[in-house]
Design an enzyme around this catalytic site. Structure first.
Site, PDB file in Angstrom:
ATOM      1  N   GLU A 147      -8.023  92.873  32.785  1.00 16.32           N
ATOM      2  CA  GLU A 147      -9.169  91.994  32.556  1.00 16.32           C
ATOM      3  C   GLU A 147      -9.995  91.923  33.823  1.00 16.32           C
ATOM      4  OE1 GLU A 147      -8.503  88.043  31.044  1.00 16.32           O
ATOM      5  OE2 GLU A 147      -6.934  88.722  29.664  1.00 16.32           O
ATOM      6  N   GLU A 183      -0.773  86.696  31.529  1.00 14.89           N
ATOM      7  CA  GLU A 183      -0.948  85.596  32.465  1.00 14.89           C
ATOM      8  C   GLU A 183       0.039  84.448  32.262  1.00 14.89           C
ATOM      9  OE1 GLU A 183      -5.733  86.324  33.203  1.00 14.89           O
ATOM     10  OE2 GLU A 183      -5.088  84.435  32.311  1.00 14.89           O
ATOM     11  N   HIS A 209      -0.430  85.967  24.101  1.00 15.93           N
ATOM     12  CA  HIS A 209      -1.595  85.492  24.841  1.00 15.93           C
ATOM     13  C   HIS A 209      -1.783  84.001  24.509  1.00 15.93           C
ATOM     14  CE1 HIS A 209      -5.522  86.919  26.872  1.00 15.93           C
ATOM     15  NE2 HIS A 209      -5.545  85.595  26.878  1.00 15.93           N
ATOM     16  N   ASN A 243      -5.069  91.168  36.025  1.00 18.47           N
ATOM     17  CA  ASN A 243      -6.319  90.501  35.663  1.00 18.47           C
ATOM     18  C   ASN A 243      -6.915  89.895  36.924  1.00 18.47           C
ATOM     19  OD1 ASN A 243      -5.565  91.140  33.078  1.00 18.47           O
ATOM     20  ND2 ASN A 243      -5.275  89.038  32.381  1.00 18.47           N
ATOM     21  N   ARG A 246      -7.632  96.700  24.292  1.00 19.72           N
ATOM     22  CA  ARG A 246      -6.512  95.812  24.565  1.00 19.72           C
ATOM     23  C   ARG A 246      -6.706  94.535  23.753  1.00 19.72           C
ATOM     24  NH1 ARG A 246      -5.849  91.547  28.714  1.00 19.72           N
ATOM     25  NH2 ARG A 246      -3.671  90.926  28.513  1.00 19.72           N
ATOM     26  N   TYR A 283     -10.337  88.028  38.654  1.00 22.14           N
ATOM     27  CA  TYR A 283     -11.639  87.376  38.487  1.00 22.14           C
ATOM     28  C   TYR A 283     -12.196  86.807  39.793  1.00 22.14           C
ATOM     29  CZ  TYR A 283     -10.905  87.529  33.439  1.00 22.14           C
ATOM     30  OH  TYR A 283     -10.713  87.956  32.147  1.00 22.14           O
TER      31      TYR A 283
END
Length: 447
Positions: free
Chosen positions: A354, A173, A128, A299, A84, A301
Site C-alpha cells: 500500500e 497491518e 483486513h 505499507n 491485491r 504512508y
C-alpha cells in the site's frame, strides 16, 4: 531526494516488476448480509453512529459485490499486472467457526475468474480487520483460541484457492488491529485498554504463524507472507527525550512485529517499556510465529515524528500533508527499507502493498484533477527506486487504492482512490492519477 522530477520511469524499474492496485473487503464490497454472510465487528461498530465521523457504514460502500466485473474491467483498462484484495472472513464462514458458506466462496471464485480473464494476478489478504462478530462474542483477538480459528480459515482458503492466486498474506497491518482496535478505540471492536492491545498483538502474530503452517500443509503453490504498516521514527530535536521516544516508537511498532517473525523474540526495548503490560507468551509460541515467509508486504504512508515536548514540536511537512493530515515524506521509504535490509539478513522479497494519499477530490466537468496525488506517487516511486538501487529486493508496488471507499472511522469523507466513486449513483470516474498510472504502466511495457 537525489532524483529529480524528471525521473526516468521508462527504464529504471525491472521489466518483471509488478504494478498493481489494492482494496479491502469491508471498504468496498457492501452486501453486508447478502447470500449468507455473517456480521463482522465493523458492521457492529458502525451501528453506533458516534463511532464514524460522518455517521456512515459499510452496508453498501462501493457495491463491489455486485459490480466486481465493472471494477475488474477498470483495472484491465489501467493495464495493471496484479490486484491485491482481502476476503471477508464472515462471508465465507459466517461465525468464524463451523460451517463454510459456499455462496461466499462462489463470489471470490467468480472474482478470481474475472481477474484471470484479464491476466491480472490475484494477491489475497486473509484478514483486513473485519473479524466475524461470532468470534468477537467469544472474546475476539483477546481470546487465544481465535488464532486457531484463523488457521482453520487460512487452511480452507489455501485448499480452495492456493493454486489460483499469486500470493496470500495472512494479515494486513496487525499494528492497527491491536493499537486502534484495542488500544485507543478508534477502530472496531472499540476497546481502550493498553494491556489488552499488546496481548492482542501477540495473538495476531501467533495466528500468522499457525496460518502459515496450515497453508503449507495443504500444498498451496501461492507465495505466503504478511503485510505490515511500517515507518521510520524521527526525533523532532536532538534532546535525549525525543531520541528515546523515537527509539521506543520504532521498537514498539516496527520491530515488535518483525523481530518475532525473523528473530524469534520481541525487542527488549519494547518489552521493558511495556512493563506489566507485556503479553503472556506460551512456551513454543515463537517457534510457531517464526515461520519462513516468501514475501514481506510493506505499507508505507508517512514517518513517525517524535516530540516529547508539550505541546509537541510539529513535523516540518516540507512536501505538505494529505487530507488525513499525514505528513508527506517520501524520503522515509528508502530509509525504512534499507534499515530493514540491514537489520534482518533473511529479509525475503518485499512488495510495497500500500502507498497512496487521501485528497479532497471533486468532479469538475466530468473529470477529477488530482495533481497532488500524481506528485505523491511519483515522488514515492522515485524514493522506492533509490532503495532498490541500494540493494533492497522490492518486486512490486500496489497503489492504494483503486476506488474511493469507506475509510474506516472517517467514513466516506476521505478519498484515497484513483477512481472517483459517486456513492449515490455508484458511478466510477477515472481521476487524472488513474490516467497517469495507466500511461506510466503502458510506457513501461513499451520501453
Amino acid at each position: 531526494m537525489t532524483k529529480s522530477a524528471q525521473f526516468d520511469f521508462q527504464n529504471d524499474f525491472p521489466h518483471d516488476f509488478t504494478w498493481g492496485v489494492a482494496t479491502s473487503s469491508f471498504q468496498i464490497e457492501g452486501a453486508w448480509d447478502a447470500d449468507g454472510k455473517g456480521p463482522s465487528i465493523w458492521d457492529t461498530f458502525c451501528l453506533d453512529k458516534a463511532n464514524i465521523k460522518d455517521g456512515s457504514d459499510g452496508t453498501v460502500a462501493c457495491d463491489h459485490y455486485h459490480r466486481y466485473r465493472e471494477d475488474v474491467a477498470l483495472m484491465a483498462s489501467l493495464g495493471v499486472d496484479a490486484y491485491r484484495f482481502s476476503m471477508a472472513w464472515a462471508r465465507v464462514q459466517p461465525d468464524g467457526k463451523g460451517a463454510w458458506n459456499e455462496a461466499g466462496f462462489d463470489f471470490y471464485s467468480r472474482l478470481l475468474d474475472a481477474l484471470a480473464e484479464k491476466n491480472i494476478r490475484a494477491h489475497i489478504t486473509l484478514y483486513h480487520w473485519d473479524l466475524p462478530q461470532g468470534l468477537q462474542d467469544d472474546g475476539g483477538w483477546l481470546n487465544r483460541d481465535t488464532a486457531y480459528r484463523f488457521a482453520d480459515y487460512a487452511r480452507e482458503v489455501a485448499r480452495r484457492f492456493g493454486d489460483r492466486v499469486e500470493a496470500i498474506a495472512t494479515h494486513n497491518e496487525p499494528w492497527c488491529t491491536a493499537n486502534l482496535g484495542y488500544g485507543n478505540a478508534q477502530f472496531a471492536p472499540g476497546v481502550r485498554d493498553l494491556k489488552q492491545s499488546i496481548q492482542v498483538s501477540h495473538h495476531l502474530l501467533l495466528s500468522h504463524g499457525l496460518a502459515m503452517t496450515a497453508m503449507r500443509e495443504v500444498g498451496s503453490s501461492a507465495k505466503l507472507g504478511i503485510v505490515l504498516n511500517q515507518w521510520t521514527a524521527d526525533a523532532a530535536t536532538d534532546s535525549q527525550a525525543d531520541r528515546d521516544m523515537a527509539e521506543f516508537e520504532y521498537a514498539r511498532s516496527v520491530q515488535w512485529f518483525m523481530d518475532p517473525i525473523f528473530k524469534g523474540h520481541y525487542p527488549e526495548l519494547a518489552l521493558r517499556g511495556h512493563g506489566d503490560n507485556a503479553p503472556v507468551v506460551h512456551d513454543g509460541d515463537f517457534a510457531i510465529i517464526q515461520q519462513k515467509i516468501d514475501f514481506l508486504g510493506c505499507n508505507y504512508y508517512f514517518r513517525s515524528w517524535c516530540s516529547a515536548a508539550v505541546p509537541p514540536v510539529p513535523a516540518p511537512a516540507r512536501h505538505g500533508v494529505t487530507d488525513m493530515g499525514w505528513e508527506i515524506f517520501p524520503e522515509g521509504l528508502p530509509e525504512l527499507l534499507l534499515k530493514l535490509k540491514a537489520e534482518y539478513p533473511d529479509l525475503p522479497p518485499v512488495y510495497i502493498t500500500e502507498n497512496g494519499m487521501a485528497n479532497a477530490d471533486t468532479i469538475e466537468g466530468g473529470q477529477v484533477h488530482d495533481p497532488e496525488r500524481i506528485a505523491y506517487v511519483r515522488s514515492h516511486l522515485a524514493a522506492l527506486k533509490e532503495a532498490m538501487d541500494a540493494g533492497v529486493n522490492v518486486q512490486g508496488y500496489f497503489l492504494w487504492s483503486l476506488l474511493d471507499n469507506f475509510e474506516w472511522n472517517s467514513g466516506y469523507a476521505k478519498r484515497f482512490g484513483i477512481v472517483h466513486v459517486d456513492y449515490a449513483t455508484q458511478q466510477r470516474t477515472l481521476k487524472d492519477s488513474a490516467l497517469w498510472y495507466r500511461e506510466f504502466i503502458a510506457a513501461r511495457a513499451t520501453a
